[in-house]
Motif scaffolding. Structure first.
Motif, mmCIF file in Angstrom:
data_model
loop_
_atom_site.group_PDB
_atom_site.id
_atom_site.type_symbol
_atom_site.label_atom_id
_atom_site.label_comp_id
_atom_site.label_asym_id
_atom_site.label_seq_id
_atom_site.Cartn_x
_atom_site.Cartn_y
_atom_site.Cartn_z
ATOM 1 N N ALA A 168 8.462 7.754 -28.094
ATOM 2 C CA ALA A 168 7.715 7.041 -27.057
ATOM 3 C C ALA A 168 7.830 7.794 -25.733
ATOM 4 C CB ALA A 168 8.245 5.624 -26.905
ATOM 5 N N THR A 169 6.718 7.912 -25.048
ATOM 6 C CA THR A 169 6.667 8.661 -23.799
ATOM 7 C C THR A 169 6.997 7.769 -22.609
ATOM 8 O OG1 THR A 169 4.362 8.156 -23.331
ATOM 9 C CG2 THR A 169 4.794 10.040 -24.794
ATOM 10 N N ALA A 170 7.124 8.399 -21.455
ATOM 11 C CA ALA A 170 7.283 7.636 -20.220
ATOM 12 C C ALA A 170 6.094 6.704 -20.022
ATOM 13 C CB ALA A 170 7.416 8.586 -19.033
ATOM 14 N N GLY A 171 4.898 7.168 -20.389
ATOM 15 C CA GLY A 171 3.720 6.309 -20.289
ATOM 16 C C GLY A 171 3.872 5.061 -21.132
ATOM 17 N N HIS A 172 4.272 5.229 -22.379
ATOM 18 C CA HIS A 172 4.472 4.077 -23.265
ATOM 19 C C HIS A 172 5.481 3.090 -22.680
ATOM 20 C CE1 HIS A 172 3.319 6.890 -26.802
ATOM 21 N NE2 HIS A 172 2.324 6.040 -26.620
ATOM 22 N N ILE A 173 6.620 3.606 -22.258
ATOM 23 C CA ILE A 173 7.733 2.741 -21.866
ATOM 24 C C ILE A 173 7.448 2.037 -20.542
ATOM 25 C CG2 ILE A 173 10.186 2.703 -21.269
ATOM 26 C CD1 ILE A 173 10.525 5.116 -23.190
ATOM 27 N N PHE A 174 6.964 2.764 -19.551
ATOM 28 C CA PHE A 174 6.702 2.135 -18.261
ATOM 29 C C PHE A 174 5.525 1.168 -18.351
ATOM 30 C CE2 PHE A 174 9.621 5.311 -16.815
ATOM 31 C CZ PHE A 174 10.192 4.768 -15.669
ATOM 32 N N LYS A 175 4.515 1.505 -19.116
ATOM 33 C CA LYS A 175 3.389 0.591 -19.303
ATOM 34 C C LYS A 175 3.855 -0.711 -19.953
ATOM 35 C CE LYS A 175 -1.067 0.289 -21.731
ATOM 36 N NZ LYS A 175 -2.045 1.051 -22.549
ATOM 37 N N ALA A 176 4.659 -0.617 -20.993
ATOM 38 C CA ALA A 176 5.145 -1.809 -21.691
ATOM 39 C C ALA A 176 6.047 -2.656 -20.817
ATOM 40 C CB ALA A 176 5.882 -1.396 -22.963
ATOM 41 N N ASN A 177 6.613 -2.047 -19.770
ATOM 42 C CA ASN A 177 7.486 -2.777 -18.862
ATOM 43 C C ASN A 177 6.790 -3.202 -17.576
ATOM 44 O OD1 ASN A 177 10.557 -2.959 -19.698
ATOM 45 N ND2 ASN A 177 9.761 -1.027 -20.525
ATOM 46 N N GLY A 178 5.455 -3.213 -17.579
ATOM 47 C CA GLY A 178 4.714 -3.811 -16.479
ATOM 48 C C GLY A 178 4.163 -2.877 -15.439
ATOM 49 N N TYR A 179 4.236 -1.567 -15.671
ATOM 50 C CA TYR A 179 3.692 -0.595 -14.719
ATOM 51 C C TYR A 179 2.230 -0.288 -15.030
ATOM 52 C CZ TYR A 179 8.131 0.888 -12.529
ATOM 53 O OH TYR A 179 9.297 0.953 -11.809
ATOM 54 N N PRO A 200 -8.399 12.070 -33.771
ATOM 55 C CA PRO A 200 -7.859 10.791 -33.286
ATOM 56 C C PRO A 200 -7.384 10.903 -31.840
ATOM 57 C CG PRO A 200 -6.247 11.913 -34.665
ATOM 58 C CD PRO A 200 -7.503 12.729 -34.746
ATOM 59 N N PHE A 201 -7.162 9.745 -31.222
ATOM 60 C CA PHE A 201 -6.844 9.721 -29.806
ATOM 61 C C PHE A 201 -5.385 9.369 -29.515
ATOM 62 C CE2 PHE A 201 -11.432 8.985 -30.061
ATOM 63 C CZ PHE A 201 -11.879 10.003 -29.234
ATOM 64 N N ASP A 202 -4.565 9.340 -30.538
ATOM 65 C CA ASP A 202 -3.161 8.991 -30.301
ATOM 66 C C ASP A 202 -2.414 10.063 -29.526
ATOM 67 O OD1 ASP A 202 -3.601 10.369 -32.872
ATOM 68 O OD2 ASP A 202 -1.424 10.338 -33.022
ATOM 69 N N GLN A 203 -2.937 11.297 -29.510
ATOM 70 C CA GLN A 203 -2.306 12.376 -28.750
ATOM 71 C C GLN A 203 -3.019 12.645 -27.425
ATOM 72 O OE1 GLN A 203 0.696 14.089 -29.923
ATOM 73 N NE2 GLN A 203 0.557 12.198 -31.107
ATOM 74 N N TRP A 204 -4.022 11.846 -27.097
ATOM 75 C CA TRP A 204 -4.658 11.901 -25.788
ATOM 76 C C TRP A 204 -3.801 11.100 -24.799
ATOM 77 C CZ3 TRP A 204 -10.161 13.062 -24.427
ATOM 78 C CH2 TRP A 204 -10.792 13.848 -25.393
ATOM 79 N N PRO A 205 -4.015 11.242 -23.507
ATOM 80 C CA PRO A 205 -3.237 10.439 -22.551
ATOM 81 C C PRO A 205 -3.265 8.941 -22.847
ATOM 82 C CG PRO A 205 -4.350 12.189 -21.380
ATOM 83 C CD PRO A 205 -4.839 12.266 -22.814
ATOM 84 N N SER A 206 -4.423 8.429 -23.256
ATOM 85 C CA SER A 206 -4.496 6.993 -23.571
ATOM 86 C C SER A 206 -3.560 6.639 -24.707
ATOM 87 C CB SER A 206 -5.932 6.591 -23.928
ATOM 88 O OG SER A 206 -6.377 7.304 -25.083
ATOM 89 N N GLY A 207 -3.470 7.490 -25.702
ATOM 90 C CA GLY A 207 -2.583 7.246 -26.825
ATOM 91 C C GLY A 207 -1.132 7.520 -26.507
ATOM 92 N N LEU A 208 -0.883 8.231 -25.412
ATOM 93 C CA LEU A 208 0.477 8.520 -24.981
ATOM 94 C C LEU A 208 0.955 7.548 -23.913
ATOM 95 C CD1 LEU A 208 0.273 12.430 -24.898
ATOM 96 C CD2 LEU A 208 1.296 10.988 -26.667
ATOM 97 N N GLY A 209 0.210 6.451 -23.736
ATOM 98 C CA GLY A 209 0.682 5.368 -22.885
ATOM 99 C C GLY A 209 0.118 5.327 -21.488
ATOM 100 N N PHE A 210 -0.894 6.125 -21.191
ATOM 101 C CA PHE A 210 -1.434 6.157 -19.833
ATOM 102 C C PHE A 210 -2.763 5.395 -19.780
ATOM 103 C CE2 PHE A 210 1.641 9.499 -20.019
ATOM 104 C CZ PHE A 210 2.243 9.464 -18.770
#
Length: 833
Positions: A168-179, A200-210
């Motif tokens: 899980a990336t910083a994008g994933h973790i911070f997004k899931a925590n309300g950022y 697929p888009f899982d390796q795009w920024p959107s898929g990396l949590g942004f």
């Protein structure tokens, strides 16, 4: 007062079941407000992301009148968690910025350093994609499949360019925590074979949590006409704007985003990942910035290095006893250059410096916006100067078109170089600078980008500010740290835990350690919490442990792009040994004096390599571009298209390199005639195009802007050519371009024949073709030409005004062997003669 108390008690009674359910279902969650109301919030314990949905806490009866509504609390980060502005520039070594002794003004980086702390022993991986993957995951680059740039990926766990859901990336973790998470600028982490609309888009920024992405795909792009995306959609904001430059556009977009977010949700914290393309090639700043540096580099690169070294000692960003490493014999001394070469090289440095200063200036606008919004006091700003050392990819002479170097032309034709002296950095060039400047901008260290074994490739300037939390404003820290330590630092200061599972997948451990302990002045001299760190790119290796550093010696300069004979990765490299506590610059090799210590360090490296997926080692360099990868076109030899279709990524386009190919276009010319692009790949700096010009069929092959070859009717004395010297008449026609490759081997020539309705129109032989990379950032376009044209004879978008009934590509087998792939770029060096 009694009425208010009555209302409150009624609310408590109404939502009482919810409190009980929360205690039973998720005792570790911290809830603020009255559970079940729309304003209730919760802070996660972070073990499982996303969290398990809480059980419904309301009451549902047959009638809404008799039922009780209930809302799940929305997630917020822990109280006091800061906003995050994570900034990283590109291809900038330790001696570039004024903040770390360089001669290029970087007031934005200076500002962060004055308000916070600068770090003098902070490291990258020495290469783009690997550093970026490590930065946003907190894990070593091989652990997340990024042991090399994504374009050179291979089918091994440490090198496949797939970060993986277990990381899980910083994008994933911070997004899931309300950022609110956003990414502006360079994305060099999506595999090129996944750029297309098919995903697929899982390796795009959107898929990396942004949540939001505005930037370019790949390692580099033209700053005047960039390969630009808003989330998953390619955009063209430069059309009709003469003064457009991506560096300013990125800042404008980030500023707009931050303002809009503040207007809509002023209390929602942001995680903004801001990574402009400066100063990766092509070096293309606005002309007014180039003017600021005119005449500033006439002293030459060796004397520039002396100036930077003195500045560094004066600033205290290197120790007083640090030694300047010797100048390499492979790079010609400034005084040995001709007058013309000196003028050319000066211009190259002026443009590079302008690009660096311009990039920092736009970063400054973003930081100022955060202050204008009243948010800077609770924003941690991390500004990393470079994702690796300054780049040597411009070769010894620099290049007006960097694609020539990527294809093995290690010395661009001087006449063409000088023709671009005045427009160097403009849209007419795709330039890079001579290696002499590269070495100087990595002062005081040896080597450059790509060289993971030496600090010229890995030592980066870093400044961190966080007002009211970092008390030692303007301080300096000397602890040894690495880019994998940034994410753990951010999690630490935000009070967020790394998840044990993400989307139900157990997570790999985070390899980094927090640097937050260095924020306290009392810890300014504390021992580093990072005691061991390996380095590896392209079989150049290094290992740090408790103040010692062992590393391999590069078998050849990186500006040769691994075009020579390759040594064994197992026993073909010399090793060096340094005691960094006493030798800041890797200047005093102790390997001969201390062979047992060297052996111990080599064992350390192998242990780390096995642990973090570094094996197998591979030093084959840019020739890996030719290896097959799992794109949607993998293994296909025939492609069929109908109608117009622009913007197909190069990874999903027919690959015509080093093989026979046939392009067949079945078209209809309407009444009144037709013209325009039928099919093209690439643009001004390399590519090809099949089109009608004033109704006449034309095929152009652009050999890296060195030479263009044009097939067309009415010229060349070809039998039958006069039949097609006039425009094609209305009706259906079949245009065929057939090319027979004169292999085997890479970059060889061949014979091309253009026919119309079965009759030969023109025939030409080529002595050479492009062996490795026709374009790095342009697309395959059908029915129009986006970005730049392969030929100056038409104006974009050059839309085809007829009908493309069918377009077919037929590809022969590749005519290069596995052995030849390893030396694929050798052949094209002859073009420079």
């Amino acid at each position: 007062m009694k009425k208010k108390l009555k209302i409150a008690s009624e609310i408590l009674v109404l939502y009482a079941p919810a409190f009980l359910l929360l205690n039973l279902a998720a005792p570790a969650q911290e809830v603020t407000g009255i559970l079940g109301t729309p304003t209730a919030t919760q802070v996660l314990d972070g073990k499982q992301l996303p969290p398990r949905p809480p059980p419904y806490g309301g009451v549902i009866k047959e009638s809404a009148k008799d039922s009780t509504p209930w809302w799940a609390p929305h997630v917020v980060p822990p109280k006091g968690a800061p906003n995050v502005l994570l900034i990283m520039t590109d291809d900038q070594g330790y001696g570039v910025s004024s903040t770390f002794g360089g001669v290029i003004p970087t007031p934005a980086l200076d500002r962060v350093a004055r308000a916070g702390i600068r770090y003098t022993r902070f490291h990258s991986t020495s290469l783009c994609s690997p550093t970026r993957a490590a930065l946003i995951t907190g894990r070593n680059h091989h652990s997340v499949g990024s042991g090399v740039v994504s374009e050179l990926s291979t089918g091994y766990p440490g090198y496949n360019s797939i970060i993986g859901i277990q990381n899980a990336t910083a994008g994933h973790i911070f997004k899931a925590n309300g950022y609110a998470t956003s990414w502006f600028g360079k994305n060099h982490n999506t595999p090129p074979y996944q750029y297309g609309l098919a995903g697929p888009f899982d390796q795009w920024p959107s898929g990396l949590g942004f949540d939001y992405f505005y930037g370019f795909m790949g390692g580099e792009t033209d700053q005047w006409t960039p390969y630009l995306f808003r989330d998953h959609t390619q955009v063209f904001p430069f059309i009709g704007k003469k003064d457009y430059n991506l560096t300013t556009d990125l800042a404008d977009e980030a500023i707009k985003y931050l303002r809009d977010l503040n207007a809509v949700a002023p209390d929602k914290p942001f995680f903004c990942y801001y990574v402009p393309g400066g100063t990766h090639s092509p070096h293309q700043p606005k002309p007014e910035w180039i003017e600021k540096f005119k005449g500033k580099f006439s002293m030459g690169y060796e004397k520039l290095r002396d100036v930077i070294f003195a500045n560094q000692k004066s600033l205290g960003v290197i120790p007083p006893d640090a030694q300047l490493t010797p100048w390499p014999s492979e790079i010609p001394k400034w005084d040995s250059l001709s007058f013309a070469d000196k003028k050319l090289f000066e211009r190259q440095a002026e443009v590079f410096a302008a690009y660096a200063a311009y990039t920092d200036d736009e970063i400054g606008r973003v930081i100022q916006t955060v202050e204008n919004l009243g948010k800077l006091d609770n924003t941690i700003v991390i500004y990393i100067c470079g994702d690796n050392g300054t780049s040597p990819e411009g070769t010894l002479t620099g290049a007006f078109n960097q694609l020539t170097a990527y294809n093995g032309i290690l010395k661009a034709p001087k006449a063409l170089q000088l023709l671009h002296l005045e427009d160097w950095g403009s849209d007419k060039t795709y330039p890079h600078m001579a290696v002499g400047w590269t070495w100087a901008f990595n002062t005081p260290f040896k080597w450059t980008k790509q060289v993971a074994s030496h600090f010229g490739g890995t030592r980066q300037g870093l400044a961190i500010s966080w007002p009211n939390h970092i008390k030692d404003a303007g301080g300096t820290r000397d602890q040894f740290h690495h880019v994998i330590d940034i994410m753990p630092t951010l999690l630490d200061v935000a009070g967020i835990k790394a998840p044990e599972t993400f989307n139900g997948i157990p997570q790999q451990p985070i390899d980094g350690v927090s640097m937050a302990y260095t924020f306290d002045r009392a810890n300014s001299k504390a021992p580093s919490t990072r005691t061991t760190q390996y380095f590896e790119i392209g079989a150049n290796r290094g290992i740090y442990h408790d103040g010692w550093f062992a590393n391999t010696t590069p078998f050849a300069p990186p500006w040769d792009l691994a075009t020579g004979t390759l040594p064994s990765v197992i026993d073909g490299y010399k090793w060096e040994l340094y005691h960094l506590t006493e030798d800041f610059t890797q200047n005093n090799d102790l390997s001969v004096k201390m062979p047992e210590k060297l052996k111990e360090m080599q064992t350390f490296f192998l242990t780390e390599a096995k642990k973090y997926q570094v094996l197998p080692l591979d030093n084959s360099g840019f020739s890996r571009l030719l290896l097959p990868r799992p794109s949607v076109t993998s293994g296909k030899t025939e492609f069929t298209y109908t109608g117009a279709n622009a913007g197909i990524c190069i990874g999903n386009a027919p690959n015509i390199l080093n093989k026979d190919f046939t392009i067949t276009a079945e078209i209809t010319v309407l009444e009144g005639g037709a013209e325009g692009m039928i099919a093209t790949l690439g643009g001004r700096f390399g590519g090809y195009g099949l089109f009608l010009q004033k109704g006449k069929p034309v095929f152009v092959y652009n050999l890296l802007d060195l030479e263009r070859f044009r097939w067309e009717g009415g010229i060349g004395g070809v039998v039958g050519a006069d039949l097609f010297a006039k425009a094609l008449k209305p009706g259906r026609h079949t245009l065929v371009f057939d090319f027979k490759y004169a292999g085997p081997g890479p970059g060889k020539g061949g014979t091309g024949v253009l026919t119309v309705d079965g009759k030969e129109l023109d025939k030409k032989q080529l002595e050479h073709t492009v062996p490795l990379l026709m374009t790095s950032d342009e697309t395959f376009d059908i029915g129009s030409d986006t970005r730049t044209g392969v030929d100056e004879s038409y104006k974009l978008p050059f839309k085809f005004t007829g009908i493309i009934n069918r377009l077919t590509y037929k590809l022969g087998p590749s005519q290069i062997s596995a052995v030849e792939q390893k030396a694929a770029s050798d052949n094209l060096e002859k073009i420079a003669d």
